[in-house]
Write a protein that holds these residues in place. Structure first.
Motif, PDB file in Angstrom:
ATOM      1  N   PRO A  68       0.642  -0.942  -0.047  1.00  0.00           N
ATOM      2  CA  PRO A  68       0.026  -0.254   0.150  1.00  0.00           C
ATOM      3  C   PRO A  68       0.788   1.240   0.171  1.00  0.00           C
ATOM      4  O   PRO A  68       2.271   1.047   0.777  1.00  0.00           O
ATOM      5  CB  PRO A  68      -0.783  -0.579   1.019  1.00  0.00           C
ATOM      6  N   LYS A  69      -0.191   2.202  -0.582  1.00  0.00           N
ATOM      7  CA  LYS A  69       0.989   3.581  -0.633  1.00  0.00           C
ATOM      8  C   LYS A  69       0.430   4.355   0.245  1.00  0.00           C
ATOM      9  O   LYS A  69      -1.127   4.439   0.494  1.00  0.00           O
ATOM     10  CB  LYS A  69       0.295   4.342  -1.516  1.00  0.00           C
ATOM     11  N   GLY A  70       1.218   5.126   0.808  1.00  0.00           N
ATOM     12  CA  GLY A  70       0.838   6.263   2.092  1.00  0.00           C
ATOM     13  C   GLY A  70      -0.017   4.578   3.302  1.00  0.00           C
ATOM     14  O   GLY A  70       0.643   3.847   3.479  1.00  0.00           O
ATOM     15  N   LYS A  71      -0.457   6.090   4.792  1.00  0.00           N
ATOM     16  CA  LYS A  71      -1.024   5.851   5.769  1.00  0.00           C
ATOM     17  C   LYS A  71      -2.398   4.585   5.293  1.00  0.00           C
ATOM     18  O   LYS A  71      -2.751   5.577   4.865  1.00  0.00           O
ATOM     19  CB  LYS A  71      -0.989   6.062   6.503  1.00  0.00           C
ATOM     20  N   GLN A  72      -2.294   3.886   5.952  1.00  0.00           N
ATOM     21  CA  GLN A  72      -3.502   3.118   5.647  1.00  0.00           C
ATOM     22  C   GLN A  72      -4.319   2.992   6.971  1.00  0.00           C
ATOM     23  O   GLN A  72      -4.144   3.192   7.886  1.00  0.00           O
ATOM     24  CB  GLN A  72      -3.719   1.337   5.260  1.00  0.00           C
ATOM     25  N   LYS A  73      -5.951   3.328   6.783  1.00  0.00           N
ATOM     26  CA  LYS A  73      -7.014   3.026   7.604  1.00  0.00           C
ATOM     27  C   LYS A  73      -7.525   2.033   7.922  1.00  0.00           C
ATOM     28  O   LYS A  73      -7.583   0.887   6.438  1.00  0.00           O
ATOM     29  CB  LYS A  73      -8.651   4.014   6.712  1.00  0.00           C
ATOM     30  N   ILE A  74      -8.252   1.399   8.705  1.00  0.00           N
ATOM     31  CA  ILE A  74      -9.080  -0.534   9.181  1.00  0.00           C
ATOM     32  C   ILE A  74      -9.800  -0.324   7.010  1.00  0.00           C
ATOM     33  O   ILE A  74     -10.005  -2.022   7.123  1.00  0.00           O
ATOM     34  CB  ILE A  74      -9.303  -0.117  10.644  1.00  0.00           C
ATOM     35  N   GLU A  75     -10.432   0.721   7.878  1.00  0.00           N
ATOM     36  CA  GLU A  75     -11.776   0.313   6.426  1.00  0.00           C
ATOM     37  C   GLU A  75     -10.901  -0.173   5.086  1.00  0.00           C
ATOM     38  O   GLU A  75     -12.096   0.047   4.197  1.00  0.00           O
ATOM     39  CB  GLU A  75     -12.570   2.008   6.375  1.00  0.00           C
ATOM     40  N   ASP A  76      -9.666   0.430   5.038  1.00  0.00           N
ATOM     41  CA  ASP A  76      -9.437   0.909   3.766  1.00  0.00           C
ATOM     42  C   ASP A  76      -9.450  -1.307   3.535  1.00  0.00           C
ATOM     43  O   ASP A  76      -9.056  -1.804   2.213  1.00  0.00           O
ATOM     44  CB  ASP A  76      -7.573   0.842   3.303  1.00  0.00           C
ATOM     45  N   PHE A  77      -8.756  -1.970   4.073  1.00  0.00           N
ATOM     46  CA  PHE A  77      -8.625  -3.248   3.666  1.00  0.00           C
ATOM     47  C   PHE A  77      -9.660  -3.772   3.427  1.00  0.00           C
ATOM     48  O   PHE A  77     -10.379  -4.056   2.155  1.00  0.00           O
ATOM     49  CB  PHE A  77      -8.564  -4.283   4.703  1.00  0.00           C
ATOM     50  N   PRO A  78     -11.297  -3.369   4.128  1.00  0.00           N
ATOM     51  CA  PRO A  78     -12.594  -4.522   3.334  1.00  0.00           C
ATOM     52  C   PRO A  78     -13.033  -3.435   2.341  1.00  0.00           C
ATOM     53  O   PRO A  78     -13.546  -4.589   1.470  1.00  0.00           O
ATOM     54  CB  PRO A  78     -13.885  -3.918   4.537  1.00  0.00           C
ATOM     55  N   LEU A  79     -12.410  -2.365   2.237  1.00  0.00           N
ATOM     56  CA  LEU A  79     -13.305  -1.364   0.793  1.00  0.00           C
ATOM     57  C   LEU A  79     -12.403  -2.427  -0.349  1.00  0.00           C
ATOM     58  O   LEU A  79     -12.948  -2.343  -1.263  1.00  0.00           O
ATOM     59  CB  LEU A  79     -13.302  -0.470   0.512  1.00  0.00           C
ATOM     60  N   PHE A  80     -10.777  -2.604  -0.363  1.00  0.00           N
ATOM     61  CA  PHE A  80     -10.093  -3.658  -1.020  1.00  0.00           C
ATOM     62  C   PHE A  80     -10.739  -5.055  -1.440  1.00  0.00           C
ATOM     63  O   PHE A  80     -11.321  -5.106  -2.429  1.00  0.00           O
ATOM     64  CB  PHE A  80      -8.976  -3.712  -0.564  1.00  0.00           C
ATOM     65  N   VAL A  81     -11.279  -5.565  -0.661  1.00  0.00           N
ATOM     66  CA  VAL A  81     -11.616  -6.604  -0.511  1.00  0.00           C
ATOM     67  C   VAL A  81     -12.496  -6.069  -1.346  1.00  0.00           C
ATOM     68  O   VAL A  81     -13.864  -7.326  -2.240  1.00  0.00           O
ATOM     69  CB  VAL A  81     -11.896  -7.714   0.406  1.00  0.00           C
ATOM     70  N   PHE A  82     -14.187  -5.950  -0.975  1.00  0.00           N
ATOM     71  CA  PHE A  82     -15.580  -5.052  -1.581  1.00  0.00           C
ATOM     72  C   PHE A  82     -15.311  -4.990  -3.050  1.00  0.00           C
ATOM     73  O   PHE A  82     -15.593  -5.431  -3.791  1.00  0.00           O
ATOM     74  CB  PHE A  82     -15.986  -4.756  -1.118  1.00  0.00           C
ATOM     75  N   GLU A  83     -13.584  -4.475  -3.572  1.00  0.00           N
ATOM     76  CA  GLU A  83     -13.361  -4.040  -4.340  1.00  0.00           C
ATOM     77  C   GLU A  83     -13.077  -5.093  -5.828  1.00  0.00           C
ATOM     78  O   GLU A  83     -13.682  -5.081  -6.782  1.00  0.00           O
ATOM     79  CB  GLU A  83     -12.544  -2.856  -4.594  1.00  0.00           C
ATOM     80  N   PHE A  84     -12.550  -5.634  -5.032  1.00  0.00           N
ATOM     81  CA  PHE A  84     -11.687  -7.087  -6.135  1.00  0.00           C
ATOM     82  C   PHE A  84     -13.262  -7.957  -6.263  1.00  0.00           C
ATOM     83  O   PHE A  84     -13.407  -8.643  -7.265  1.00  0.00           O
ATOM     84  CB  PHE A  84     -11.217  -8.116  -4.610  1.00  0.00           C
ATOM     85  N   LEU A  85     -14.474  -8.043  -5.035  1.00  0.00           N
ATOM     86  CA  LEU A  85     -15.489  -8.645  -5.442  1.00  0.00           C
ATOM     87  C   LEU A  85     -16.576  -8.387  -6.385  1.00  0.00           C
ATOM     88  O   LEU A  85     -16.897  -8.540  -6.861  1.00  0.00           O
ATOM     89  CB  LEU A  85     -16.137  -8.248  -4.190  1.00  0.00           C
ATOM     90  N   LYS A  86     -16.195  -6.646  -6.865  1.00  0.00           N
ATOM     91  CA  LYS A  86     -16.796  -6.173  -8.038  1.00  0.00           C
ATOM     92  C   LYS A  86     -16.268  -6.131  -9.170  1.00  0.00           C
ATOM     93  O   LYS A  86     -16.744  -6.352 -10.295  1.00  0.00           O
ATOM     94  CB  LYS A  86     -16.956  -4.556  -7.421  1.00  0.00           C
TER      95      LYS A  86
END
Length: 282
Positions: A68-86
């Motif tokens: 990942p680039k920059g600082k990550q928030k906890i919500e970034d990881f489930p959003l990443f998974v959701f984008e993968f599913l889409k």
């Protein structure tokens, strides 16, 4: 494992690795824990794919997925998974989350319950503050930087701490994870993610509050699996999760540590098969 090839897809500009097996309309998504990768599911994918399409995903920053680039928030990881599913055109899925992957799976189920058919939480983080001292120390300045330097012997020692059944940790798995640790951004990524969620006192309070405040949104069937001798995410976390998630079922593996899917793969695979079968009929 024969038939499991590295596949890659672009998710929000990140090259993302996944494995896929099976061709059923019923889809299982496997999310590994902190510092692991898709290889942690090698003993499970073949059996589960007899009745399901199974996808194992390298989470953002781990395995062969970009860092990942920059600082990550906890919500970034489930959003990443959701984008993968889409991106994969998946509208409904059973999610199995291990450790950090369990926290991500829980948060995603809270954010997008319409996508989740059922949820399996395996030694999941996010339900209680207390964690081992070595994780707390790992979050400290300077000390953490020393701990993340690639060290094959130290890696094997850490893997053995994860298990009660020591033979579950194979040289093949250790070699692969050590190979990933040699990436120049792997150490900084581990530190960034750790320090987002953990301090010297354990899991940060906002992590626990963030999970608990939306836990009522989980209405799908939930199976919680824990190793009785888990020395990473302690057994008392399982009882908290079971109490908070009203429709959940808790199964405890005796003489088992933090990796039930590796320590008792036949028992684990059978249990998931039965759970998904009941879920399909309900």
């Amino acid at each position: 494992m024969i038939g499991l090839e590295d596949r890659f897809i672009d998710i929000n500009g990140y090259k993302t690795r996944y494995w896929l097996s099976g061709n059923s309309e019923s889809i299982i998504l496997l999310l590994h824990g902190f510092a692991f990768s898709v290889e942690i599911w090698e003993s499970n994918i073949h059996e589960l794919s007899k009745n399901h399409k199974v996808i194992a995903l390298d989470l953002l920053g781990f395995g062969l997925t970009d860092k990942p680039k920059g600082k990550q928030k906890i919500e970034d990881f489930p959003l990443f998974v959701f984008e993968f599913l889409k991106k994969m055109s998946i509208q409904k899925v059973h999610i199995v989350g291990h450790s950090m992957g369990g926290l991500i799976a829980t948060k995603m189920a809270e954010m997008h319950p319409e996508v989740i058919e059922s949820l399996v939480l395996l030694g999941s983080a996010g339900f209680s503050k207390n964690i081992p001292m070595h994780f707390r120390i790992f979050s400290l300045p300077f000390i953490g930087e020393m701990f993340v330097k690639p060290n094959k012997r130290g890696l094997m020692s850490a893997l053995r701490k994860n298990t009660y059944v020591k033979s579950a940790v194979t040289p093949k798995l250790a070699d692969k994870l050590f190979e990933f640790s040699l990436h120049p951004e792997m150490g900084p990524t581990l530190l960034k993610i750790t320090r987002t969620a953990v301090d010297f006192f354990g899991f940060k309070g906002f992590i626990i509050r963030n999970i608990k405040k939306d836990i009522h949104k989980l209405t799908m069937p939930v199976l919680i699996i824990w190793g009785k001798e888990d020395s990473i995410i302690y057994l008392d976390h399982a009882y908290v999760a079971n109490r908070l998630i009203k429709q959940s079922k808790l199964v405890i593996f005796d003489e088992c540590g933090h990796l039930p899917q590796l320590e008792y793969p036949e028992k684990f695979n059978y249990l998931l098969g039965q759970f998904f079968n009941v879920t399909k009929k309900s």
